[in-house]
Design an enzyme around this catalytic site. Structure first.
Site, PDB file in Angstrom:
ATOM      1  N   ASP A  20      80.933   3.569  26.398  1.00 29.66           N
ATOM      2  CA  ASP A  20      81.006   4.012  27.792  1.00 29.66           C
ATOM      3  C   ASP A  20      79.605   4.370  28.261  1.00 29.66           C
ATOM      4  OD1 ASP A  20      82.020   5.093  30.310  1.00 29.66           O
ATOM      5  OD2 ASP A  20      83.950   5.171  29.284  1.00 29.66           O
TER       6      ASP A  20
ATOM      7  N   HIS B  69      81.039   0.862  33.173  1.00 24.66           N
ATOM      8  CA  HIS B  69      81.014   1.881  32.106  1.00 24.66           C
ATOM      9  C   HIS B  69      80.156   1.402  30.933  1.00 24.66           C
ATOM     10  CE1 HIS B  69      83.729   4.875  33.760  1.00 24.66           C
ATOM     11  NE2 HIS B  69      84.547   3.909  34.152  1.00 24.66           N
TER      12      HIS B  69
ATOM     13  N   GLU C 101      87.039   0.391  36.997  1.00 26.46           N
ATOM     14  CA  GLU C 101      86.035   1.128  37.769  1.00 26.46           C
ATOM     15  C   GLU C 101      84.678   0.409  37.782  1.00 26.46           C
ATOM     16  OE1 GLU C 101      87.749   5.617  37.400  1.00 26.46           O
ATOM     17  OE2 GLU C 101      86.532   4.959  35.716  1.00 26.46           O
TER      18      GLU C 101
HETATM   19  C1  ACM Z   1      90.462   4.932  33.306  1.00 26.70           C
HETATM   20  O1  ACM Z   1      91.046   6.027  33.219  1.00 26.70           O
HETATM   21  N1  ACM Z   1      89.318   4.825  33.969  1.00 26.70           N
HETATM   22  C2  ACM Z   1      91.013   3.729  32.725  1.00 26.70           C
END
Ligand code: ACM
Length: 749
Positions: free
Chosen positions: A186, A257, A320
């Site tokens: 991440d 991420h 995201e």
């Molecule tokens: C997430 O909670 N961004 C998958």
């Protein structure tokens, strides 16, 4: 008719036995007989097939660890036997367990079934150390409802050592769950050694500071923080998990991420700029650029990942992904033209399809968060539905497999109890009861579509979780509730039985030295309008039962024994605590009531709040309680991309001069303040006159509660409109998505 009674009778017996025995998840069929089996030194452990020697050893090791008994010697003169066998006529994960005074017989469809039989046996053992533990005589036939019974753990926001990962796997396995989704990369850290790209861990596993406290405080420490798993450690953990019939699904996040990877190899981003490993939580605009160099890099990484993890699924993230960097990049714009893509969403789809093709060519499959649906799903991709259930529904309707993990029921980083008594959490309010109520098959799917729902999964994101003990606390008992959701037949699910089993089950967690939340002992208020529109009727409950609830008003100690709901007619505090045998079991909960002219009145909403944040319906807005900004699922109503429009019925003409609207500003959770508040009055509930309005700037001056004062006016009805903020602006988490609007109370003076 007789048959129905018989089935009902068996069903009730099943529940009663399961309840007494504390089994979680509840088995499919269970009958108990008189008598016990004594596990003494004259017990032999016999396998019908060499394949089962690991399972046999697992039980022997367990008994040795917790009952200090050694059963390894082959007792020729054994009087009793525990036997393990395979029965290929059953599905691999199914098992039967038969216990009589002379023998314990575990048969599984496969090794996994035998292992699950052992897990049931372990739950039947006493939870006190006893020299000769006994097992009740019983017959169980059991098999799982779903094939994906998952738990996730984020090891990027905070790192957890290999020993804890093993303990976590043990806990997952003890509930007969079979999937561990390991979130390994991440923005804030890259946690898996990749031999071809050593900087991923030399650089990407370490950050020079971490957000501390609440996101909105924007405070950081300056400590170097990090860690990673070597490939040797990962191989050991994978083998450990295999012995427990757990498949590990590794997650390598892309194209978003990925700041930790970009910090290690800046060529991966669209600007090539050197950046630091992330310190801040949330969503970063800096994402992987879809160049050939990036794809080459990812193929190198994924080759090593697939070599380490033998399971079918590789999780590629996909959630995201702000499109800002791609919009600004000439390369990306050219690529969109060259590949005849519609826009940046098409580019996201192109990205995922390329990776999908690579992974599929190696005989594996991808799974990704539900954003991978945007711009078109890659062939063979499975979807993990987290932003609700829509992603899972869309996938199933397109004939793609899906795992359900909606934030509303399956995010165990949310609060599970009153935040005044809880460690800082991400937000949300997901009680064990709510998790238990989850039905993984969404409404609106036909049986064929429903067959694409593989199961469900609980997720633990660790922004606010720094230690293994805290992970356990957030996981339990919600993991136990979800285990029953995904294992037990829907018809056997019964929360009342579950909570009684849970109270007994806590003793087993104590024995295993596993931390857990005691929120089932916390007192909750249930509120209703008082009769004849007078005051509020207050009920007090706990999930646990059998003890006594004590309460008190204002600053008095809780010493009134609660018997039945009572009427409250003015502002004040109520303190309540649950006790058993005179000892408090949960922490005292203090609730503040602020009465106004609207409290306990009738209220009608033009549009109900979202199913995910329904509160207690419209009444929540006039129940005298302002919600906590910490856990917005409780005492709050939430609307996604919609206005709140409420009409309060005063039921007689009154002079009013002020309206107060409580709202939430939690932009990191996509919850934005209203863009305007409008107040109208009416004598007949037909013709309304606008008497006050406040817009964004004035609202920003009034965090948490907006007060609108106006000339005193006589009215019977008050209409309040809170306008939603529209699309989330750039620069905020969830940019481009619909903002949420959260309102907790409307006071009138
Ligand atoms: C997430 O909670 N961004 C998958």
């Amino acid at each position: 008719m007789k048959k129905i009674f018989y089935i009902l009778f068996i069903f009730l017996l099943n529940n009663i036995y399961a309840q007494q025995l504390g089994l979680i998840p509840a088995p499919v069929h269970l009958t108990q007989q008189a008598g016990v089996f004594i596990l003494d030194n004259q017990t032999s452990f016999d396998i019908s097939d060499d394949l089962l020697k690991d399972e046999r050893q697992y039980l022997i090791d367990y008994l040795y660890q917790y009952y200090a008994k050694s059963y390894t010697k082959d007792t020729k003169e054994a009087r009793r036997s525990v036997s393990f066998g395979l029965n290929k006529s059953m599905p691999a994960e199914a098992y039967t367990l038969r216990i009589t005074p002379e023998l314990v017989q575990i048969e599984g469809g496969g090794k996994a079934g035998v292992f699950y039989g052992i897990q049931t046996l372990i739950q039947l053992l006493p939870t006190t150390i006893s020299p000769e533990p006994t097992l009740p005589c019983i017959e169980i036939e059991d098999s799982p409802r779903f094939r994906w019974r998952g738990m996730h753990l984020d090891v990027c926001r905070h790192f957890f050592p290999p020993e804890f990962i093993k303990k976590y796997i043990d806990i997952i396995a003890s509930y007969k769950m079979n999937t561990f989704h390991w979130h390994l990369t991440d923005d804030q850290g890259w946690r898996i050694e990749i031999k071809k790209y050593p900087l991923l861990t030399a650089v990407g596993a370490w950050r020079n500071g971490t957000m501390i406290g609440r996101y909105s405080d924007h405070r950081y420490d300056t400590l170097r923080y990090g860690g990673f798993y070597t490939q040797a450690q990962i191989r050991e953990i994978v083998a450990y998990a295999q012995k427990r019939h757990i498949t590990i699904v590794p997650e390598i996040e892309m194209p978003g991420h990925a700041v930790a990877a970009i910090a290690a190899y800046p060529f991966l981003s669209c600007t090539g700029e050197q950046v630091e490993v992330g310190k801040k939580w949330g969503v970063e605009e800096n994402v992987l650029c879809p160049t050939e160099d990036t794809f080459g890099f990812l193929e190198g990484v994924l080759t090593e990942v697939m070599d380490l993890f033998p399971g079918k699924y590789i999780h590629i993230g996909g959630d995201e992904v702000p499109k800002i960097a791609w919009k600004k990049s000439n390369f990306c714009q050219e690529l969109i033209k060259k590949e005849k893509l519609k826009d940046e969403h098409g580019l996201q789809s192109y990205f995922i399809r390329r990776i999908e093709r690579f992974i599929h060519s190696k005989g594996r499959q991808i799974i990704g968060w539900d954003e991978i649906l945007e711009g078109g799903l890659a062939p063979n991709a499975a979807v993990m539905s987290w932003r609700g259930t829509e992603g899972g529904i869309a996938a199933a309707k397109q004939g793609h497999f899906a795992v359900m993990s909606p934030g509303s029921h399956c995010y165990f980083d949310h609060y599970q109890g009153n935040p005044a008594n809880e460690p800082l959490a991400f937000g949300g309010y997901t009680t064990v009861e709510k998790t238990y109520s989850y039905e993984p098959i969404p409404k609106g799917l036909n049986p064929d579509e429903a067959s694409y729902i593989m199961g469900a999964q609980g997720n633990i994101w660790t922004e606010y979780i720094l230690t293994p003990e805290h992970v356990e606390y957030m996981a339990l008992p919600r993991m136990a509730a979800l285990a029953e959701v995904v294992w037990s037949p829907a018809a056997n699910r019964n929360f009342s039985s579950f909570k009684n089993r849970l109270a007994a089950h806590f003793r087993l967690l104590d024995m295993h030295k596993i931390n857990y939340s005691r929120s089932i002992f916390e007192v909750k208020t249930s509120l209703k309008p008082g009769r004849e529109q007078k005051g509020i009727e207050v009920g007090l409950q706990t999930i646990a039962s059998g003890g006594e609830i004590l309460y008190g008003f204002n600053n008095n100690a809780p010493n009134i024994s609660y018997k039945e709901p009572f009427l409250l007619e003015k502002s004040g505090l109520i303190t309540a605590v649950y006790t058993e045998k005179g000892e408090p079991k949960g922490k005292p909960v203090i609730t503040e009531f602020l009465f106004s002219k609207s409290t306990g009145r009738r209220i009608v909403l033009e549009e109900d709040a979202s199913e995910s944040y329904p509160g207690d319906g419209a009444f929540t807005l006039v129940n005298g309680i302002y919600g906590s900004p910490e856990y917005f699922g409780f005492q709050w109503l939430g609307w996604s991309g919609k206005d709140m429009q409420a009409v309060i019925h005063l039921d007689k003409e009154e002079i009013v001069h002020s309206v107060q609207v409580g709202y939430l500003d939690r932009k990191e959770s996509w919850i934005h303040p209203p863009s305007a508040i409008r107040i109208f009055v009416s004598l007949d509930n037909q013709t309304f006159k606008e008497i006050a309005v406040l817009n964004t700037n004035d609202i920003a001056d009034q965090p948490r509660k907006i007060v609108l004062n106006f000339e005193p006016i006589q009215t019977n009805y008050i209409k309040v409109i809170a306008e939603h903020a529209g699309k989330i602006p750039n620069g905020f988490p969830g940019a481009g998505e619909k903002a949420w609007l959260f309102i907790d109370e409307i006071g009138v003076e």
